[in-house]
Scaffold this motif. Sequence first.
Motif, PDB file in Angstrom:
ATOM      1  N   PHE A  76       0.832  -1.198   0.000  1.00  0.00           N
ATOM      2  CA  PHE A  76       0.000   0.000   0.000  1.00  0.00           C
ATOM      3  C   PHE A  76       0.872   1.256   0.000  1.00  0.00           C
ATOM      4  O   PHE A  76       1.427   1.654   1.021  1.00  0.00           O
ATOM      5  N   PHE A  77       0.986   1.824  -1.186  1.00  0.00           N
ATOM      6  CA  PHE A  77       1.688   3.082  -1.398  1.00  0.00           C
ATOM      7  C   PHE A  77       0.873   3.860  -2.421  1.00  0.00           C
ATOM      8  O   PHE A  77       0.881   3.554  -3.613  1.00  0.00           O
ATOM      9  N   GLU A  78       0.107   4.813  -1.924  1.00  0.00           N
ATOM     10  CA  GLU A  78      -0.831   5.545  -2.769  1.00  0.00           C
ATOM     11  C   GLU A  78      -1.471   6.659  -1.941  1.00  0.00           C
ATOM     12  O   GLU A  78      -1.367   6.666  -0.700  1.00  0.00           O
ATOM     13  N   PRO A  79      -2.137   7.612  -2.578  1.00  0.00           N
ATOM     14  CA  PRO A  79      -2.832   8.661  -1.825  1.00  0.00           C
ATOM     15  C   PRO A  79      -3.825   8.056  -0.836  1.00  0.00           C
ATOM     16  O   PRO A  79      -4.521   7.088  -1.141  1.00  0.00           O
ATOM     17  N   ALA A  88       5.580   4.524   2.138  1.00  0.00           N
ATOM     18  CA  ALA A  88       4.511   3.545   1.966  1.00  0.00           C
ATOM     19  C   ALA A  88       3.946   3.200   3.343  1.00  0.00           C
ATOM     20  O   ALA A  88       4.462   3.642   4.370  1.00  0.00           O
ATOM     21  N   CYS A  89       2.894   2.423   3.366  1.00  0.00           N
ATOM     22  CA  CYS A  89       2.318   1.900   4.606  1.00  0.00           C
ATOM     23  C   CYS A  89       3.432   1.370   5.509  1.00  0.00           C
ATOM     24  O   CYS A  89       4.392   0.745   5.026  1.00  0.00           O
ATOM     25  N   ILE A  90       3.313   1.602   6.807  1.00  0.00           N
ATOM     26  CA  ILE A  90       4.366   1.180   7.726  1.00  0.00           C
ATOM     27  C   ILE A  90       4.574  -0.333   7.686  1.00  0.00           C
ATOM     28  O   ILE A  90       5.706  -0.823   7.617  1.00  0.00           O
ATOM     29  N   GLU A 124       9.592   4.911  -7.956  1.00  0.00           N
ATOM     30  CA  GLU A 124      11.032   4.992  -8.138  1.00  0.00           C
ATOM     31  C   GLU A 124      11.670   5.887  -7.078  1.00  0.00           C
ATOM     32  O   GLU A 124      12.749   5.590  -6.559  1.00  0.00           O
ATOM     33  N   ARG A 125      10.994   6.966  -6.732  1.00  0.00           N
ATOM     34  CA  ARG A 125      11.513   7.856  -5.693  1.00  0.00           C
ATOM     35  C   ARG A 125      11.538   7.142  -4.337  1.00  0.00           C
ATOM     36  O   ARG A 125      12.507   7.255  -3.573  1.00  0.00           O
ATOM     37  N   LEU A 126      10.457   6.399  -4.048  1.00  0.00           N
ATOM     38  CA  LEU A 126      10.388   5.661  -2.788  1.00  0.00           C
ATOM     39  C   LEU A 126      11.481   4.596  -2.716  1.00  0.00           C
ATOM     40  O   LEU A 126      12.149   4.442  -1.680  1.00  0.00           O
TER      41      LEU A 126
END
Length: 255
Positions: A76-79, A88-90, A124-126
């Motif tokens: 889960f990585f999203e608005p 992203a989600c912990i 890509e940044r993450l």
Amino acid sequence: MKMPKVVSPKTWEAARQKLLVKEKELTRARDALAAQRRRMPWMAVEKEYKFDGPNGKASLLDLFDRRRQLIVYRAFFEPGVKGWPEHACIGCSMVADQVAHPAHLNARDTTLVFASRAPQKDIERLKARMAWELIPWYTLTDDFDKDFGVDEWHGTNAFIRDGDRVFRTYFINNRGDEQMGSTWNYLDITALGRQEEWEDSPKGYPQTRPYEWWIWHDEYADARPSQWWSTRNENDLDAADPRPRRTRSKRRDGK
């Protein structure tokens, strides 16, 4: 905090040996469970799914990267997710931090990928920020997450392909995901398993001798273990098991 009883080395070792019996029982039970997974029925994937990747559009078949098996973790990585857009989600981040070098999975004809709703530029940044560059990470563009039980919560799906036909073979989520990251745990949820001779697998499944395929992750391109490790493996197995090799089956040293 109340300290437990402090004992002598002899008493401590006796207590450890007593607990070791239960640990070995758990290991064997875990192996037996993995053997049952290898006998699960397969579910044909009939829909065409599309993803965005670092090299553009990709199908589910493309995610295999020409290998036979595929493992997809829904991260889960999203608005709307806590941490967006920097993190992203912990929990999903904890999973990503545990992922072993993918070369070992690749050596067992298996590809691991992550998939999220975030655009590729954010992914890509993450990845650069969190040192996750080795994890192939795709963007979901359709109902893949809904169809495979990961639209509202994280989860790990395992797939296998027969030519261009794709099948779902297993799925875990909730606390089942917290053990993931190790090469062994990923292989244990796949249809083919670790692909070693000691495993209880259906007839005809690919298997090699224990340790035979292991090598440093930057030497897999050589397609064979180092001579030192191969020789060490032969000697260790012979020392651990006096039976002729032709009579050995379903065995791992120390188990």
